[in-house]
Design an enzyme around this catalytic site. Structure first.
Site, short mmCIF file in Angstrom:
data_model
loop_
_atom_site.label_atom_id
_atom_site.label_comp_id
_atom_site.label_asym_id
_atom_site.label_seq_id
_atom_site.Cartn_x
_atom_site.Cartn_y
_atom_site.Cartn_z
CB ALA A 1 -17.09 -69.81 -30.70
CE1 TYR B 1 -12.01 -74.16 -28.99
CE2 TYR B 1 -14.06 -73.58 -27.89
CZ TYR B 1 -13.37 -74.35 -28.80
OH TYR B 1 -14.01 -75.33 -29.51
CD GLN C 1 -19.32 -68.42 -27.19
OE1 GLN C 1 -19.05 -69.12 -28.17
NE2 GLN C 1 -19.66 -68.92 -26.03
NE ARG D 1 -21.06 -71.48 -22.74
CZ ARG D 1 -21.74 -72.31 -23.55
NH1 ARG D 1 -21.19 -72.75 -24.67
NH2 ARG D 1 -22.97 -72.66 -23.27
CB SER E 1 -26.19 -73.11 -25.95
OG SER E 1 -24.85 -73.14 -25.51
NE ARG F 1 -25.20 -82.99 -28.85
CZ ARG F 1 -24.18 -82.45 -28.18
NH1 ARG F 1 -24.42 -81.63 -27.16
NH2 ARG F 1 -22.93 -82.71 -28.53
CB CYS G 1 -19.12 -74.16 -33.88
SG CYS G 1 -18.16 -73.14 -32.75
#
Length: 354
Positions: free
Chosen positions: A56, A180, A98, A228, A21, A322, A24
């Site tokens: 991102a 966002y 992304q 997304r 995934s 994670r 940042c």
């Protein structure tokens, strides 16, 4: 379906359905990625992930979440991304960029800063923009975008997609989630416009769909375009999974191929019922209601859990964040744990394939 079954999207075939995934890193200077990004993303390639996403990555300087975000609004950034992409490809991996604009959530301190909120203008911050002049929590109030400003956003995404392809990326993802800018237009809680970009769902989705069409036109017919989306704002009167499914269908018709379903991010301080796989039902509902392929994400931590999600048809692929940070070689370990031999162990690591 099995976690280690390949999946083809347009001209691209991904070697498995266990993907990294976007995460940042807040470690760039002037939007330019560096050796941290090479090692961070490269480790997932040696670890066997089917698809790796960048963080991102801002399509304009104004669109960065924090001053330390990566960017793709100029050629220097494009050229710095190229060797990172090359390394991933050398390991047999695929990588997507992304593309993002943070809107009213831009110009903030990075997470480990002792300070919180918006970075003041005299300390390197900048004015933010949004569909409406409505602040996120205690962040600085944004300016409502003009029609010319909206047109500029569309062109910025288009130009960014071109630079991403020129850097060698295999596909692009449009970030329409987590509060966002594109999500801000979608949700009635942040979009209070009374023109063609506000009010009805059709109007609120207009910017996202224009971006999808512009990017599809730019990248051509062979390159996959992901989107997304947040499946819910977790807030009354906000964005929800039913609207997500409708917009996913519209985005598919506009040229998008695959939908990365997450949740939240638009409203500060909401209560989210976090737990293992808590976002999977949203991806599953979008998949079936819109008849589109989806990935899911959110406290998916083991190969067995990820494989069950794919085998049950709840999602077509699983994103991990994670868990991948804790073990960048988790896909290699998963092939052992699930008893599924794979032929893309790095030669240097073959001694561990037991």
């Amino acid at each position: 379906m099995h976690l280690f079954d390949p999946i083809s999207i347009r001209s691209v075939t991904l070697r498995n359905r266990l993907w990294v995934s976007p995460m940042c890193q807040y470690s760039a200077v002037d939007g330019v990625p560096n050796s941290w990004h090479l090692v961070h993303l490269g480790s997932f390639a040696t670890g066997g992930a089917g698809l790796i996403f960048t963080e991102a990555t801002a399509v304009t300087a104004q669109g960065r979440i924090a001053p330390q975000d990566t960017g793709i609004w100029n050629d220097a950034q494009r050229d710095a991304w190229a060797p990172i992409v090359d390394f991933v490809h050398q390991q047999g991996g695929l990588i997507g960029m992304q593309l993002a604009h943070a809107g009213r959530k831009a110009s903030t301190y990075r997470p480990w800063s002792p300070e919180r909120g918006s970075v003041p203008l005299d300390r390197g911050g900048w004015p933010t923009v949004a569909p409406s002049a409505v602040a996120f929590g205690r962040y600085a109030a944004p300016a409502a975008l003009t029609l010319d400003g909206i047109a500029g956003i569309v062109q910025a995404f288009r130009a960014a997609a071109r630079r991403a392809l020129d850097a060698g990326f295999d596909l692009v993802e449009l970030h329409g989630a987590h509060g966002y800018l594109l999500h801000q237009f979608l949700s009635p809680l942040s979009n209070r416009r009374d023109d063609q970009y506000g009010g009805s769902l059709e109007n609120r989705a207009r910017l996202l769909l224009k971006v999808v069409r512009a990017v599809r036109d730019e990248v051509g017919v062979k390159v996959p375009v992901f989107v997304r989306l947040s499946g819910t704002d977790w807030a009354e009167g906000g964005w929800d999974v039913e609207q997500t499914a409708v917009v996913a269908g519209l985005a598919r018709d506009a040229g998008a191929d695959f939908f990365d379903i997450s949740t939240g991010g638009l409203v500060a301080g909401v209560e989210v019922p976090v737990g293992p796989g808590y976002q999977v039902p949203f991806a599953e509902q979008v998949r079936h209601a819109a008849s589109v392929p989806v990935s899911t994400v959110g406290l998916i931590t083991t190969p067995q859990q990820a494989n069950e999600i794919v085998q049950s048809g709840r999602a077509d692929a699983v994103m991990m964040a994670r868990a991948m940070i804790r073990n960048p070689h988790l896909p290699l370990q998963a092939s052992i744990d699930l008893g599924t031999p794979i032929d893309y162990w790095p030669d240097q690591y073959l001694r561990a394939n037991i």
